[in-house]
Design a protein around this motif. Structure first.
Motif, PDB file in Angstrom:
ATOM      1  N   PRO A  63      43.640  40.373  24.483  1.00  0.00           N
ATOM      2  CA  PRO A  63      44.153  41.358  25.442  1.00  0.00           C
ATOM      3  C   PRO A  63      43.164  42.494  25.725  1.00  0.00           C
ATOM      4  CG  PRO A  63      45.885  40.738  23.919  1.00  0.00           C
ATOM      5  CD  PRO A  63      44.609  40.100  23.413  1.00  0.00           C
ATOM      6  N   GLU A  64      42.439  42.948  24.698  1.00  0.00           N
ATOM      7  CA  GLU A  64      41.495  44.045  24.917  1.00  0.00           C
ATOM      8  C   GLU A  64      40.308  43.604  25.783  1.00  0.00           C
ATOM      9  OE1 GLU A  64      40.813  42.478  20.650  1.00  0.00           O
ATOM     10  OE2 GLU A  64      42.535  42.955  21.907  1.00  0.00           O
ATOM     11  N   ASP A  65      39.884  42.324  25.671  1.00  0.00           N
ATOM     12  CA  ASP A  65      38.814  41.816  26.530  1.00  0.00           C
ATOM     13  C   ASP A  65      39.297  41.701  27.975  1.00  0.00           C
ATOM     14  OD1 ASP A  65      37.073  41.654  24.383  1.00  0.00           O
ATOM     15  OD2 ASP A  65      37.453  39.521  24.012  1.00  0.00           O
ATOM     16  N   LEU A  66      40.523  41.219  28.136  1.00  0.00           N
ATOM     17  CA  LEU A  66      41.089  41.122  29.481  1.00  0.00           C
ATOM     18  C   LEU A  66      41.211  42.508  30.110  1.00  0.00           C
ATOM     19  CD1 LEU A  66      42.354  39.589  31.819  1.00  0.00           C
ATOM     20  CD2 LEU A  66      44.543  39.640  30.587  1.00  0.00           C
ATOM     21  N   GLN A  71      39.716  46.417  34.304  1.00  0.00           N
ATOM     22  CA  GLN A  71      39.199  47.718  34.727  1.00  0.00           C
ATOM     23  C   GLN A  71      37.947  47.569  35.580  1.00  0.00           C
ATOM     24  OE1 GLN A  71      40.606  50.753  34.588  1.00  0.00           O
ATOM     25  NE2 GLN A  71      42.335  49.540  33.865  1.00  0.00           N
ATOM     26  N   GLN A  72      37.075  46.620  35.220  1.00  0.00           N
ATOM     27  CA  GLN A  72      35.871  46.369  36.016  1.00  0.00           C
ATOM     28  C   GLN A  72      36.247  45.873  37.410  1.00  0.00           C
ATOM     29  OE1 GLN A  72      33.923  43.590  33.413  1.00  0.00           O
ATOM     30  NE2 GLN A  72      32.726  45.181  32.397  1.00  0.00           N
ATOM     31  N   LEU A  73      37.202  44.957  37.488  1.00  0.00           N
ATOM     32  CA  LEU A  73      37.628  44.432  38.785  1.00  0.00           C
ATOM     33  C   LEU A  73      38.251  45.524  39.655  1.00  0.00           C
ATOM     34  CD1 LEU A  73      39.186  41.020  37.681  1.00  0.00           C
ATOM     35  CD2 LEU A  73      37.147  41.334  39.102  1.00  0.00           C
ATOM     36  N   LEU A  74      39.075  46.346  39.054  1.00  0.00           N
ATOM     37  CA  LEU A  74      39.728  47.426  39.811  1.00  0.00           C
ATOM     38  C   LEU A  74      38.709  48.451  40.306  1.00  0.00           C
ATOM     39  CD1 LEU A  74      42.894  47.910  37.586  1.00  0.00           C
ATOM     40  CD2 LEU A  74      42.806  46.921  39.895  1.00  0.00           C
ATOM     41  N   PHE A 107      45.673  43.341  45.826  1.00  0.00           N
ATOM     42  CA  PHE A 107      44.720  42.970  44.782  1.00  0.00           C
ATOM     43  C   PHE A 107      44.885  43.792  43.499  1.00  0.00           C
ATOM     44  CE2 PHE A 107      40.598  43.144  42.645  1.00  0.00           C
ATOM     45  CZ  PHE A 107      40.354  41.796  42.441  1.00  0.00           C
ATOM     46  N   PRO A 108      44.954  45.117  43.569  1.00  0.00           N
ATOM     47  CA  PRO A 108      45.107  45.884  42.318  1.00  0.00           C
ATOM     48  C   PRO A 108      46.357  45.501  41.525  1.00  0.00           C
ATOM     49  CG  PRO A 108      44.441  47.334  44.097  1.00  0.00           C
ATOM     50  CD  PRO A 108      44.781  46.006  44.727  1.00  0.00           C
ATOM     51  N   ASP A 109      47.463  45.281  42.214  1.00  0.00           N
ATOM     52  CA  ASP A 109      48.692  44.892  41.507  1.00  0.00           C
ATOM     53  C   ASP A 109      48.549  43.518  40.860  1.00  0.00           C
ATOM     54  OD1 ASP A 109      49.969  47.263  42.231  1.00  0.00           O
ATOM     55  OD2 ASP A 109      50.774  46.384  44.074  1.00  0.00           O
ATOM     56  N   ILE A 110      47.883  42.604  41.558  1.00  0.00           N
ATOM     57  CA  ILE A 110      47.673  41.265  41.009  1.00  0.00           C
ATOM     58  C   ILE A 110      46.802  41.343  39.765  1.00  0.00           C
ATOM     59  CG2 ILE A 110      46.588  39.027  41.445  1.00  0.00           C
ATOM     60  CD1 ILE A 110      47.466  39.417  44.422  1.00  0.00           C
ATOM     61  N   VAL A 111      45.715  42.110  39.839  1.00  0.00           N
ATOM     62  CA  VAL A 111      44.816  42.252  38.688  1.00  0.00           C
ATOM     63  C   VAL A 111      45.557  42.865  37.501  1.00  0.00           C
ATOM     64  CG1 VAL A 111      42.774  43.468  37.824  1.00  0.00           C
ATOM     65  CG2 VAL A 111      42.706  42.341  40.051  1.00  0.00           C
ATOM     66  N   ARG A 112      46.317  43.910  37.747  1.00  0.00           N
ATOM     67  CA  ARG A 112      47.058  44.569  36.659  1.00  0.00           C
ATOM     68  C   ARG A 112      48.097  43.642  36.024  1.00  0.00           C
ATOM     69  NH1 ARG A 112      47.317  48.696  40.565  1.00  0.00           N
ATOM     70  NH2 ARG A 112      45.728  50.256  40.206  1.00  0.00           N
ATOM     71  N   SER A 113      48.623  42.700  36.791  1.00  0.00           N
ATOM     72  CA  SER A 113      49.683  41.829  36.270  1.00  0.00           C
ATOM     73  C   SER A 113      49.143  40.623  35.482  1.00  0.00           C
ATOM     74  CB  SER A 113      50.562  41.331  37.418  1.00  0.00           C
ATOM     75  OG  SER A 113      49.877  40.359  38.194  1.00  0.00           O
ATOM     76  N   LEU A 114      47.830  40.394  35.521  1.00  0.00           N
ATOM     77  CA  LEU A 114      47.273  39.241  34.817  1.00  0.00           C
ATOM     78  C   LEU A 114      47.503  39.331  33.314  1.00  0.00           C
ATOM     79  CD1 LEU A 114      43.851  38.762  36.631  1.00  0.00           C
ATOM     80  CD2 LEU A 114      45.856  37.276  36.765  1.00  0.00           C
ATOM     81  N   THR A 115      47.834  38.187  32.724  1.00  0.00           N
ATOM     82  CA  THR A 115      48.027  38.102  31.276  1.00  0.00           C
ATOM     83  C   THR A 115      46.997  37.141  30.695  1.00  0.00           C
ATOM     84  OG1 THR A 115      49.514  36.201  31.377  1.00  0.00           O
ATOM     85  CG2 THR A 115      50.524  38.408  31.610  1.00  0.00           C
ATOM     86  N   PRO A 116      46.767  37.195  29.384  1.00  0.00           N
ATOM     87  CA  PRO A 116      45.878  36.212  28.766  1.00  0.00           C
ATOM     88  C   PRO A 116      46.316  34.772  29.065  1.00  0.00           C
ATOM     89  CG  PRO A 116      46.224  38.019  27.255  1.00  0.00           C
ATOM     90  CD  PRO A 116      47.166  38.236  28.434  1.00  0.00           C
ATOM     91  N   GLY A 117      47.612  34.543  29.141  1.00  0.00           N
ATOM     92  CA  GLY A 117      48.119  33.205  29.469  1.00  0.00           C
ATOM     93  C   GLY A 117      47.749  32.772  30.878  1.00  0.00           C
ATOM     94  N   ASP A 118      47.749  33.716  31.817  1.00  0.00           N
ATOM     95  CA  ASP A 118      47.336  33.408  33.189  1.00  0.00           C
ATOM     96  C   ASP A 118      45.872  32.961  33.211  1.00  0.00           C
ATOM     97  OD1 ASP A 118      49.839  34.214  34.210  1.00  0.00           O
ATOM     98  OD2 ASP A 118      49.133  36.277  34.534  1.00  0.00           O
TER      99      ASP A 118
END
Length: 142
Positions: A63-66, A71-74, A107-118
């Motif tokens: 989770p910390e790597d994700l 943050q980089q993507l945003l 895009f920002p909402d999609i990035v924030r919603s990503l999980t390690p499982g995704d």
């Protein structure tokens, strides 16, 4: 890649990761992984990169790597949206795909919603390491 190969080992100078999709002539997706290093270590490091990338298909990221990547993507998206060329490109792509052009704002909402499982599911679906091209740009011997 940067953390493991540059920060932890100091073996690469810089790393760049890219992804691009296309609808023409057939739907496809392309990933690129580029790094600068000592030419004597190029093949060894390429093998390590493939191992790291292959690991994405078998176990989710921490989770910390994700969170770092999110943050980089945003941050990158925020900077890009200040440029009219990026807006135009995104809007043209949405129209070509038959998508809502307003989706660029999601895009920002999609990035924030990503999980390690995704990430694990996407890697399993799209990262086919058997279908790859490896190129090495090395200095002339002499």
């Amino acid at each position: 890649l940067r953390r493991r190969l540059r920060d932890e080992r100091g073996d690469i100078y810089a790393v760049q990761v890219g992804c691009r999709d296309s609808l023409q002539p057939v739907p496809s997706i392309q990933f690129s992984f580029e790094f600068g290093c000592d030419p004597a270590k190029a093949e060894e490091l390429s093998d390590q990169v493939l191992g790291i990338i292959g690991g994405f298909s078998s176990s989710p990221p921490k989770p910390e790597d994700l969170a770092v990547v999110q943050q980089q993507l945003l941050r990158s998206n925020e900077e890009q949206l200040r440029d009219n060329e990026i807006w135009m490109s995104q809007l043209i792509n949405a129209v070509r795909r038959g998508e809502d052009p307003g989706g660029v704002l999601l895009f920002p909402d999609i990035v924030r919603s990503l999980t390690p499982g995704d990430v694990l599911a996407a890697a399993g679906k799209y990262l086919d390491l058997q279908n790859r091209l490896e190129l090495f740009l090395l200095p002339e011997k002499g």
